[in-house]
Write an enzyme that holds these catalytic residues in place. Structure first.
Site, PDB file in Angstrom:
ATOM      1  N   GLU A  54      -6.178  -0.258  -6.330  1.00  0.00           N
ATOM      2  CA  GLU A  54      -7.195   0.635  -5.785  1.00  0.00           C
ATOM      3  C   GLU A  54      -6.768   2.077  -6.013  1.00  0.00           C
ATOM      4  O   GLU A  54      -5.588   2.411  -5.916  1.00  0.00           O
ATOM      5  CB  GLU A  54      -7.381   0.402  -4.274  1.00  0.00           C
ATOM      6  CG  GLU A  54      -7.781  -0.994  -3.886  1.00  0.00           C
ATOM      7  CD  GLU A  54      -6.577  -1.865  -3.499  1.00  0.00           C
ATOM      8  OE1 GLU A  54      -5.464  -1.301  -3.346  1.00  0.00           O
ATOM      9  OE2 GLU A  54      -6.761  -3.080  -3.370  1.00  0.00           O
ATOM     10  N   HIS A  86       0.831  -1.203   0.000  1.00  0.00           N
ATOM     11  CA  HIS A  86       0.000   0.000   0.000  1.00  0.00           C
ATOM     12  C   HIS A  86       0.866   1.254   0.000  1.00  0.00           C
ATOM     13  O   HIS A  86       1.961   1.264   0.576  1.00  0.00           O
ATOM     14  CB  HIS A  86      -0.905   0.035   1.233  1.00  0.00           C
ATOM     15  CG  HIS A  86      -2.221  -0.636   1.027  1.00  0.00           C
ATOM     16  ND1 HIS A  86      -3.419   0.021   1.130  1.00  0.00           N
ATOM     17  CD2 HIS A  86      -2.528  -1.920   0.712  1.00  0.00           C
ATOM     18  CE1 HIS A  86      -4.409  -0.819   0.896  1.00  0.00           C
ATOM     19  NE2 HIS A  86      -3.894  -2.010   0.648  1.00  0.00           N
TER      20      HIS A  86
END
Length: 314
Positions: free
Chosen positions: A106, A38
């Protein structure tokens, strides 16, 4: 025989803590590791996002467990030619015990350069071309590629493992799962869905490995575990495509105001009773997964590993 692994959460823990958890996981009998990739956490309470490739390198000196990124997006934030170099180095560091898990990503992590967030179909097409680029570079030699989404000019990865890095592809719906079956060396998913595993295998996955994973929250009581999970990971109960399209942690915090503790209570095992953990693990086994990974939410890491070793897996 299904093997169990531990899921290292880069959204919730810093790099040194992740390495410490990996050592505890090995001591507790876990056989392999997942690690998330991330740029941002899902919310400010989670509060971390170390650069995964630095942590993967540190893990190679701390444990001898196989490691899979769960998952890296090789399409927007990092060019696939760079991911190819990073994965090759990781495979050398881990002496071949490294798997590159990839997915379509994402907006939360991929929006940082200010470009538009592609539609789901475009993201899958980008992922397919990115995997092609990575595999070509892993075969060695000078690579020139001019595709729909990526250009590679005169690139060569010199530090390569003895065997090409396996690339597993994540899928949470029919299109991505069929893509995983068609181009992946394995499959990654976080739902105990036998239908998805079947789609992967029918689309070309055959007997290739399928990896699944879930979160838990060991605590003194089930209620305490729910409260901790609700505070740190309310996003696990958000529906639909929100996880793919919301661009900022604050947007997830806003959406998570709709998530109640009761909603969290139905999504993951909590508390000191081993039965819900065993039941959830078995649901992944029954769905056809070959490897199942578990992530402990919150601060009780040592207690969780002792609990898993003596009560769940013992």
């Amino acid at each position: 025989m299904v093997s169990t692994g531990y899921f290292l959460s880069c959204e919730e823990f810093g790099p040194r803590e992740l390495v410490r958890q990996a050592k505890m996981a090995a001591d507790a009998g876990f056989e392999r590791l997942w690690i998330s990739d991330h740029y941002h956490p899902w919310n400010g309470t989670q509060g971390q996002s170390p650069f995964v490739w630095s942590v993967v390198g540190a893990l190679s000196e701390a444990v001898d467990l196989p490691v899979t990124t769960a998952v890296t997006c090789p399409t927007v934030r990092i060019h696939p030619a760079v991911v190819a170099q990073a994965a090759a180095t990781a495979a050398v560091q881990h002496e071949g015990r490294f798997v590159l898990g990839v997915g379509s990503g994402e907006a939360l992590n991929e929006h940082i350069f200010g470009g538009p967030w592609p539609t789901a179909n475009v993201r899958l097409a980008m992922l397919e071309e990115a995997v092609e680029v990575i595999r070509t570079l892993h075969r060695g030699g000078v690579v020139n590629h001019r595709g729909t989404y990526y250009t590679v000019q005169g690139a060569q990865v010199y530090t390569l493992p003895d065997e090409p890095v396996p690339i597993y592809v994540s899928g949470f719906g029919p299109k991505s799962t069929r893509l995983a079956g068609r181009i992946g060396d394995g499959y990654v998913c976080t739902m105990p869905d036998a239908g998805l595993v079947g789609q992967f295998r029918e689309a070309g996955g055959g007997a290739k490995p399928a990896q699944g994973g879930f979160k838990v929250c060991y605590a003194d009581s089930a209620e305490d575990g729910v409260a901790t999970a609700h505070r740190i990971w309310p996003n696990t109960a958000l529906p639909g495509e929100l996880a793919q399209v919301l661009p900022q942690p604050r947007h997830f915090e806003q959406a998570a105001r709709l998530v109640t503790p009761d909603m969290i209570a139905g999504t993951l095992p909590t508390g000191p009773d081993p039965e819900p953990y065993q039941r959830t693990l078995q649901s992944y086994v029954d769905a056809g997964f070959d490897e199942v990974y578990v992530a402990q939410i919150g601060p009780h890491q040592e207690e969780f590993f002792d609990f898993w070793r003596t009560k769940v897996d013992g």
